[in-house]
Design a protein around this motif. Structure first.
Motif: not given
Length: 185
Positions: A2-8, A45-58
């Motif tokens: 992939x071109x992007x890594x989603x960090x969940x 680690x994977x040599x590409x951009x990562x987009x971090x999504x941080x899930x919160x119980x609000x």
């Protein structure tokens, strides 16, 4: 890949495991992961951009100072609400994993929770990288099979170096990593 890594990030799960299983008490701020290091680790680690999504119980309110800190670190906070019976963070992460089936992006999940096994498995299609960051001894046993199917595993403390302190964990040490000096203090 992939071109992007989603960090969940399942922050509730990590905090509960850290507090209940490792420390036996509520973690102090200096004992919590440095979330920016996880984002950096994923990118490097994977040599590409990562987009971090941080899930919160609000459901009971939004912790604004934490949300602002997450934003400053480069994460997108995902505040969720629902009834007391709903595991809103788990539901949202499962839906996100399912939505990623339609995209070519790589995925890195930060959780120990076996509730994600069914949604992660189809992502192991050989066309993308799929990773798990967790404390090895506390990850759901179902992830062992997924590692055999190609999921990459990274220990939250030892591989990512996300902590400023050494946690009181009892870990099986591969002989190649054994350092007697660590025990001769």
């Amino acid at each position: 890949m992939g071109q992007l890594t989603y960090l969940l990030v399942d922050g509730e799960n990590i905090d509960a495991t850290l507090g209940n299983s490792i420390l036996g008490r509520r973690p102090q701020p200096e004992e919590r992961p440095r979330w920016d290091r996880l984002l950096t680790f994923t990118q490097e680690t994977w040599g590409q951009d990562a987009r971090g999504l941080f899930f919160l119980n609000a459901s009971s309110g939004l912790p604004m100072s934490f949300v602002q800190a997450l934003r400053a670190l480069g994460y997108t906070p995902v505040p969720l609400s629902g009834t007391a019976e709903e595991k809103v963070v788990d539901i949202a992460i499962q839906r996100t994993l399912e939505a990623l089936h339609e995209r070519p992006d790589d995925v890195m999940l930060v959780s120990h929770d076996g509730d994600f096994l069914e949604a992660v498995t189809p992502l192991l299609d050989g066309e993308r990288r799929v990773g798990l960051i967790a404390f090895e001894e506390f990850r759901n046993s179902g992830f062992h099979q997924l590692v055999q199917q190609g999921m990459e595993f990274f220990d939250l403390e030892h591989d990512t170096r996300a902590f400023n302190t050494t946690l009181p964990r009892l870990r099986i040490i591969p002989i190649d990593e054994f350092d007697p000096a660590a025990f001769l203090q």
